[in-house]
Each structure stands twice: as C-alpha cells, then as structure tokens.
Design a protein around this motif. Structure first.
Motif, PDB file in Angstrom:
ATOM      1  N   LYS A   3      79.999  32.271  67.896  1.00  0.00           N
ATOM      2  CA  LYS A   3      80.890  32.973  66.975  1.00  0.00           C
ATOM      3  C   LYS A   3      81.933  33.721  67.797  1.00  0.00           C
ATOM      4  O   LYS A   3      81.586  34.637  68.553  1.00  0.00           O
ATOM      5  CB  LYS A   3      80.114  33.942  66.080  1.00  0.00           C
ATOM      6  CG  LYS A   3      80.961  34.539  64.955  1.00  0.00           C
ATOM      7  CD  LYS A   3      80.097  35.353  64.005  1.00  0.00           C
ATOM      8  CE  LYS A   3      80.902  35.889  62.828  1.00  0.00           C
ATOM      9  NZ  LYS A   3      81.448  34.823  61.974  1.00  0.00           N
ATOM     10  N   ILE A   4      83.183  33.312  67.645  1.00  0.00           N
ATOM     11  CA  ILE A   4      84.297  33.947  68.344  1.00  0.00           C
ATOM     12  C   ILE A   4      85.130  34.689  67.309  1.00  0.00           C
ATOM     13  O   ILE A   4      85.535  34.115  66.294  1.00  0.00           O
ATOM     14  CB  ILE A   4      85.174  32.902  69.059  1.00  0.00           C
ATOM     15  CG1 ILE A   4      84.342  32.119  70.090  1.00  0.00           C
ATOM     16  CG2 ILE A   4      86.365  33.561  69.737  1.00  0.00           C
ATOM     17  CD1 ILE A   4      85.104  30.954  70.710  1.00  0.00           C
ATOM     18  N   GLU A   5      85.366  35.973  67.556  1.00  0.00           N
ATOM     19  CA  GLU A   5      86.128  36.791  66.609  1.00  0.00           C
ATOM     20  C   GLU A   5      87.271  37.501  67.335  1.00  0.00           C
ATOM     21  O   GLU A   5      87.042  38.253  68.290  1.00  0.00           O
ATOM     22  CB  GLU A   5      85.221  37.815  65.938  1.00  0.00           C
ATOM     23  CG  GLU A   5      84.148  37.195  65.041  1.00  0.00           C
ATOM     24  CD  GLU A   5      83.316  38.243  64.313  1.00  0.00           C
ATOM     25  OE1 GLU A   5      83.396  38.296  63.069  1.00  0.00           O
ATOM     26  OE2 GLU A   5      82.597  38.993  64.987  1.00  0.00           O
ATOM     27  N   ASN A   6      88.493  37.231  66.872  1.00  0.00           N
ATOM     28  CA  ASN A   6      89.701  37.895  67.359  1.00  0.00           C
ATOM     29  C   ASN A   6      89.766  37.938  68.891  1.00  0.00           C
ATOM     30  O   ASN A   6      90.131  38.960  69.480  1.00  0.00           O
ATOM     31  CB  ASN A   6      89.800  39.319  66.794  1.00  0.00           C
ATOM     32  CG  ASN A   6      91.182  39.923  67.010  1.00  0.00           C
ATOM     33  OD1 ASN A   6      92.190  39.222  67.001  1.00  0.00           O
ATOM     34  ND2 ASN A   6      91.234  41.227  67.234  1.00  0.00           N
ATOM     35  N   LEU A   7      89.422  36.838  69.533  1.00  0.00           N
ATOM     36  CA  LEU A   7      89.391  36.812  70.996  1.00  0.00           C
ATOM     37  C   LEU A   7      90.807  36.788  71.555  1.00  0.00           C
ATOM     38  O   LEU A   7      91.594  35.876  71.269  1.00  0.00           O
ATOM     39  CB  LEU A   7      88.611  35.598  71.490  1.00  0.00           C
ATOM     40  CG  LEU A   7      88.496  35.440  73.011  1.00  0.00           C
ATOM     41  CD1 LEU A   7      87.793  36.657  73.623  1.00  0.00           C
ATOM     42  CD2 LEU A   7      87.751  34.158  73.359  1.00  0.00           C
ATOM     43  N   GLN A   8      91.106  37.782  72.353  1.00  0.00           N
ATOM     44  CA  GLN A   8      92.383  37.859  73.053  1.00  0.00           C
ATOM     45  C   GLN A   8      92.094  37.906  74.547  1.00  0.00           C
ATOM     46  O   GLN A   8      91.124  38.523  74.985  1.00  0.00           O
ATOM     47  CB  GLN A   8      93.162  39.103  72.619  1.00  0.00           C
ATOM     48  CG  GLN A   8      93.480  39.114  71.126  1.00  0.00           C
ATOM     49  CD  GLN A   8      94.106  40.413  70.675  1.00  0.00           C
ATOM     50  OE1 GLN A   8      94.892  41.009  71.396  1.00  0.00           O
ATOM     51  NE2 GLN A   8      93.775  40.855  69.476  1.00  0.00           N
ATOM     52  N   ALA A   9      92.907  37.222  75.325  1.00  0.00           N
ATOM     53  CA  ALA A   9      92.639  37.143  76.761  1.00  0.00           C
ATOM     54  C   ALA A   9      93.926  36.948  77.533  1.00  0.00           C
ATOM     55  O   ALA A   9      94.915  36.436  77.020  1.00  0.00           O
ATOM     56  CB  ALA A   9      91.667  35.996  77.052  1.00  0.00           C
TER      57      ALA A   9
END
Length: 252
Positions: A3-9
């Motif tokens: 589950k990936i939520e609002n991933l910023q990198a």
C-alpha cells in the motif's frame, strides 16, 4: 500486500535535489500483477529504487507498507529484502570474480536466517538451484561463472529471475525486465515469472512496451507521468497505449 500512499521522493543531484515522485498512490493485493507504464523520465525506475532503498533516493512524504510494515522506516536495502521485497534490475550489475553459486547461496541463506530457518548446506543448495534452473532452461554451467560477467542481455535477465525463484519474495518489482531481450529470451523470462504467480505473491512489472504483457498478463495497468499515476485500467489499457501512444491516451 503493498500500500503506497501519497509517496513523494527526490533524487540527489550535483546541482541540487530534484523531486521525481509527486504523490504516488497504489495498492497491490496478494496474487495481483500490476503493470506500470509511462514515458521516459516519468519516475518508473525511481519508484522501484525508492521502494528498495537504493542510496541517493529519498522519500520526502507518504508511506509504503508491505504486509503492514513501513518499508521507508527500514534504513538498509537488505532489511527491505528480508521483509519480502525483490527488485529485478533493468541493468543487472556485473561482479567479476564473484562466483554465481556462492553469490546465490549466500543471498538465500541470509534470507533463511532472517526468517529463522536453517541455512542450506552446499549439496542441498545445488539440488534446489538446479531444479529452478531447469525451469528457466539455464545450463548448470551458470553456477561456475562470475555473476553476470560476460553474460548476454538475456542471460543476465534469466539470472535475475533465478534469484527471484530462489528467494521466493512476497512482492517482486521487475524494472524493465524485457529490456534487451530477443523474443526467445523474453518468453523464457516471462514463463519464469508466470510460474511464480501465486495467491500470496504480488508483482509490479515496469515496462515501456505491450510485448512483455502479451506473456505476463497483468490484472491492472497504470500510466505514470510527471511522478504521478494519471490513469489506471485493465490489460486493455496497455494495448491502447501501444496503438495510440502516451500523448493521445493521456490527453483523452
């Protein structure tokens, strides 16, 4: 499962940090295959690197959990691998002087130790490795060679799939596994992946082209552009991309 939520990198660059992922949201259930497609520079490989913990890539916001464990809290790539994550590289690295059999056995036993299982001795490992290699139509001679040294593009990718077959991850991320493969090698690699499709294992397949998805049938296809998933659909979305191109599909 994932589950990936609002991933910023962002990725560190000589001229300063550069943001690549701008809010990824993605859920992969056990037993599902998700294909991620998109133009060059969209952030596809960056997503794979951030999940696996590659140095130089930093998550600045959001979460990514695998079976309830936040991958981003794990500082070292081997912790993420031991939690059940596997990454097949677009460009597998050559390790001259490192014996392939020793490399595979060391990796497998590290995973077994992390799971509280006994390490395999040399004889047991060879029996297991040869059985997996037979499925991938790989000659035993691979085990005597240095890791990826002098391997063709197809041999490197098959070696990646062999690693996956031995480690039996919960979630496998395949970063452009079809890159540089002829049609015969593509079929062999795809068959190896399909043989590992199970109800308790998930896959993320990153690719530019429909041809891989002719052999690895995805449950879902996502278009990644400018660091975000901008469109999702079924397997037919990949065929639409092949026919119409990214610009037309995304404009619509």
């Amino acid at each position: 499962m994932l589950k990936i939520e609002n991933l910023q990198a962002k990725v560190a660059e000589d001229a300063g940090d550069k943001t690549i992922l701008n809010g990824i949201n993605l859920t992969v259930q056990a037993g599902e295959v998700h294909a991620i497609m998109g133009p060059n520079g969209a952030g596809k490989s960056t997503l794979a690197h951030v999940l696996s913990g590659k140095p130089g890539y930093e998550a600045t916001n959001g979460t990514a959990t695998l079976d309830g464990q936040n991958l981003l809290d794990m500082e070292e790539p081997d912790e993420r691998a031991h939690s059940g994550l596997f990454l097949a590289f677009q460009y597998p690295v050559e390790l001259p002087g490192v014996n392939a059999a020793q490399f595979l056995r060391t990796a497998l036993n590290a995973h077994r130790t992390a799971r509280g299982e006994e390490e395999l001795n040399g004889a047991d490992f060879l029996r297991l490795a040869r059985a997996k290699m037979a499925d991938l139509k790989m000659d035993d001679a691979f085990l005597k060679r240095a890791v990826n040294s002098g391997f063709s593009g197809g041999e490197k990718k098959r070696f990646e799939i062999l690693q996956m077959a031995l480690l039996e991850p919960k979630l496998a991320v395949l970063d452009e596994t079809d890159s540089g493969l002829d049609i015969d090698a593509l079929k062999i690699v795809a068959n190896g992946v399909n043989a590992m499709r199970q109800d308790d294992r998930g896959f993320i397949v990153i690719t530019h082209y429909q041809r891989l998805l002719d052999y690895i049938q995805p449950d879902y296809v996502h278009i990644l552009a400018n660091g975000k998933i901008v469109k999702s659909g079924g397997a037919e979305l990949a065929k639409q991309l092949e026919a119409e191109g990214y610009d037309k599909v995304m404009a619509a």
